[in-house]
Design an enzyme around this catalytic site. Structure first.
Site, PDB file in Angstrom:
ATOM      1  N   ASP A 268       5.968  -6.679   1.410  1.00  0.00           N
ATOM      2  CA  ASP A 268       4.535  -6.897   1.610  1.00  0.00           C
ATOM      3  C   ASP A 268       3.936  -5.668   2.281  1.00  0.00           C
ATOM      4  O   ASP A 268       4.496  -5.128   3.250  1.00  0.00           O
ATOM      5  CB  ASP A 268       4.327  -8.144   2.478  1.00  0.00           C
ATOM      6  CG  ASP A 268       2.865  -8.507   2.555  1.00  0.00           C
ATOM      7  OD1 ASP A 268       2.208  -8.128   3.539  1.00  0.00           O
ATOM      8  OD2 ASP A 268       2.361  -9.157   1.614  1.00  0.00           O
TER       9      ASP A 268
ATOM     10  N   ASN B 183      -8.244  -2.888   2.649  1.00  0.00           N
ATOM     11  CA  ASN B 183      -9.309  -3.125   1.665  1.00  0.00           C
ATOM     12  C   ASN B 183     -10.681  -3.132   2.336  1.00  0.00           C
ATOM     13  O   ASN B 183     -11.640  -2.567   1.813  1.00  0.00           O
ATOM     14  CB  ASN B 183      -9.069  -4.454   0.958  1.00  0.00           C
ATOM     15  CG  ASN B 183      -8.408  -4.267  -0.388  1.00  0.00           C
ATOM     16  OD1 ASN B 183      -8.354  -3.151  -0.907  1.00  0.00           O
ATOM     17  ND2 ASN B 183      -7.913  -5.338  -0.970  1.00  0.00           N
TER      18      ASN B 183
ATOM     19  N   ASP C 185      -6.753  -0.660  -4.706  1.00  0.00           N
ATOM     20  CA  ASP C 185      -6.033  -0.645  -5.989  1.00  0.00           C
ATOM     21  C   ASP C 185      -5.184   0.605  -6.110  1.00  0.00           C
ATOM     22  O   ASP C 185      -4.036   0.572  -6.586  1.00  0.00           O
ATOM     23  CB  ASP C 185      -7.027  -0.721  -7.145  1.00  0.00           C
ATOM     24  CG  ASP C 185      -7.710  -2.068  -7.220  1.00  0.00           C
ATOM     25  OD1 ASP C 185      -8.711  -2.179  -7.950  1.00  0.00           O
ATOM     26  OD2 ASP C 185      -7.239  -3.019  -6.558  1.00  0.00           O
TER      27      ASP C 185
ATOM     28  N   GLU D 209      -0.718  -8.095  -2.626  1.00  0.00           N
ATOM     29  CA  GLU D 209      -0.053  -6.897  -2.112  1.00  0.00           C
ATOM     30  C   GLU D 209       1.448  -7.133  -1.919  1.00  0.00           C
ATOM     31  O   GLU D 209       2.113  -6.386  -1.204  1.00  0.00           O
ATOM     32  CB  GLU D 209      -0.697  -6.477  -0.789  1.00  0.00           C
ATOM     33  CG  GLU D 209      -0.475  -7.437   0.376  1.00  0.00           C
ATOM     34  CD  GLU D 209      -1.525  -8.543   0.442  1.00  0.00           C
ATOM     35  OE1 GLU D 209      -1.697  -9.156   1.496  1.00  0.00           O
ATOM     36  OE2 GLU D 209      -2.205  -8.783  -0.589  1.00  0.00           O
TER      37      GLU D 209
END
Length: 568
Positions: A440, A448, A457, A484
């Site tokens: 993770d 983000n 992204d 993620e």
């Protein structure tokens, strides 16, 4: 060209009676398709047989190579447990101690332990222990024999993996030798060398279940010197393989083909076909050969039958053509006779000089119609072929898209689920360890929020490419599990290797120093949960996923940027 055709068809052939033209045409039209189909069927059957042989032989050598490697792995595992046993390690400590009496006893103990371990196996030819100076532990070993063993031990690398090679004793006895460096468990220093000589007949049982034709030959060859190690159900006699075969395998191996189907000519000029597969971590190849003459026996028999059928058809066509030509020429002769009766008074009658009789007219109209039909048919087939190609391309594209994550370009959840379930079943059958890592990206929501979704992204793509580059085997799989979170499946990987790999991933991604202002580490980091086990028949993908996922969340709760292993 047109003038030439007109001359032949309108001048030359018109001088021949129709009955003979019909006979020749009927025979030609009857035999030509048979001849063409015979040639095509012979070529197609020859190609099909060689293709089937290629697939069959390649599968055989791959399976035999796998079984060969499996037996080697069993012997390696037994030798590893031996050199790491407490008795051996304790005796080695005493052997390298300062007490001379203890050294003498340790040497005797090591010789006795080696005899207890391998003395009861009739397939073991030789068994020797050497110290770190390559001195024989057993002082009763014949000096000439000991020197040859020492030279072989000195020539092997001091790496962690055992080395497989062939060995011929001074008495001419052939063995397949396992040479393993012995290291102490306390400080991992070189403590000696274990030499185990295995009879080639031990590996002959691999060939027992392989059914081959009378002209086929299956054996294991050492590409370094061309000697055959194991042949059929008998131990190797030291014979050598065909030089042309060895050269062809070498060329293919240099090109990166460890398994392939090749052709070569023997020393007597006989053409052969052969499939080979490399035994992993050795210069040995499992080879299955068969002569091309044996392969082509069936299509040649078919060709001969076609020739006999062609002769029979020729006779039948001759009879039928005579009968049919009479059915056409007789009415025409009668018509000619009637027309000749008009010559006495009817001068206006003229015989056509262009050859435009009823048969010619029918032929021209039929040819015109056939030309139009052929043109339309060709156009239709081209459209069908084009649509088929488009459909196949679309199907391939859909298959790739259905198993690939659209953002990162790596495997998606669907492919992971299918591959992981299959690998659990395979590992359960083989008794091999399987590792699943759940990874993770730490504090990705903060990333983000701060950098924007486009940057997020890009970050996921960067992490995916990094993980993909760190897979050690082609059979390993890196997949995007969701958001993620990523999954990393490692085939035949034990807990220690998995822990080392996971820790290297953590270290390497941090070393990339991908900026992450909202992270206490200042860069992109990973939290990794590792689950390793040897699957049992009742083991499910969900069980391992839960184990790895729980370990990953434990890593996040303990401060992130770390590796945690699943309990149990």
């Amino acid at each position: 060209m047109r003038n030439l055709l007109d001359f032949i068809s309108l001048k030359v052939l018109r001088r021949i009676d129709i009955r003979y033209r019909l006979i020749v045409a009927f025979i030609a039209l009857s035999l030509l398709p048979l001849a063409v189909s015979g040639v095509l069927s012979y070529a197609e059957s020859s190609r099909a047989i060689q293709d089937k042989t290629r697939v069959f032989f390649v599968e055989i050598v791959k399976q035999v190579a796998q079984n060969f490697a499996l037996q080697m792995g069993q012997l390696e595992a037994a030798s590893e447990s031996f050199v790491l046993s407490d008795r051996v390690q304790t005796a080695l400590e005493h052997y390298y101690g300062n007490d001379e009496t203890a050294r003498v006893h340790a040497r005797s103990d090591l010789t006795r332990i080696l005899l207890e371990k391998y003395g009861s196996f009739d397939y073991i030819n030789q068994k020797y222990l050497l110290d770190n100076q390559y001195n024989m532990m057993d002082t009763q070993v014949f000096s000439q024999l000991g020197d040859s063993i020492v030279r072989l031990a000195e020539s092997t690398a001091a790496g962690g993996r055992p080395v497989w090679t062939t060995y011929r004793s001074s008495a001419g006895q052939e063995s397949i030798a396992l040479v393993r460096k012995i290291r102490t468990k306390t400080d991992n220093r070189l403590a000696g060398t274990l030499f185990i000589g295995v009879k080639a007949s031990q590996f002959s049982s691999i060939f027992d279940s392989v059914a081959l034709g009378e002209d086929a030959s299956l054996f294991v060859v050492d590409l370094k010197d061309g000697r055959i190690i194991v042949e059929g159900k008998r131990a190797a006699s030291g014979s050598r393989a065909e030089p042309a075969l060895l050269k062809a395998i070498s060329q293919q191996s240099v090109a990166g083909h460890e398994t392939n189907f090749i052709g070569y000519d023997a020393h007597d000029g006989t053409p052969y076909r052969a499939a080979y597969a490399r035994v992993p971590d050795t210069s040995w190849y499992v080879v299955d050969t068969v002569s091309l003459r044996s392969l082509m026996a069936e299509p040649e028999s078919m060709r001969n039958r076609v020739l006999l059928i062609g002769l029979a058809c020729f006779a039948c066509a001759l009879i039928f053509s005579v009968v049919i030509s009479r059915s056409i020429s007789t009415p025409l002769d009668a018509l000619i006779a009637i027309m000749q009766q008009t010559e006495s008074g009817n001068y206006r009658m003229r015989a056509p000089t262009t050859g435009q009789d009823e048969i010619t007219m029918l032929s021209e109209r039929f040819n015109a119609m056939a030309g139009r039909v052929l043109e339309q048919n060709d156009q239709l087939e081209e459209r069908v072929a084009e649509r088929t190609r488009d459909l196949a391309q679309a199907t391939r594209t859909l298959e790739i898209l259905s198993t690939t994550d659209g953002l990162t370009g790596i495997a998606n959840r669907r492919r992971f689920d299918a591959m992981f379930a299959a690998e659990i079943q395979r590992a359960a059958r083989a008794g091999e360890p399987l590792t699943l890592m759940m990874l993770d990206v730490d504090l990705f929501k903060n990333y983000n929020d701060f950098y924007g979704h486009q940057a997020g992204d890009d970050c996921l793509r960067e992490v995916a490419l990094f993980l993909q580059s760190r897979s050690r085997r082609s059979s390993d799989l890196v997949a995007r599990y969701g958001g993620e979170e990523f999954a990393f499946v490692c085939i035949d990987t034990d807990a220690a290797s998995a822990r080392e790999l996971a820790q290297s991933l953590c270290t390497a991604i941090a070393a990339r120093d991908l900026p992450h202002t909202r992270s206490p580490f200042g860069c992109i980091t990973l939290s990794i949960g590792v689950a390793t086990l040897v699957p049992q028949p009742g083991t499910t993908p969900e069980m391992m996923i839960r184990m790895a996922d729980a370990a990953m969340y434990r890593a996040k709760n303990e401060g992130r940027n770390r590796v945690c292993e699943a309990a149990g």
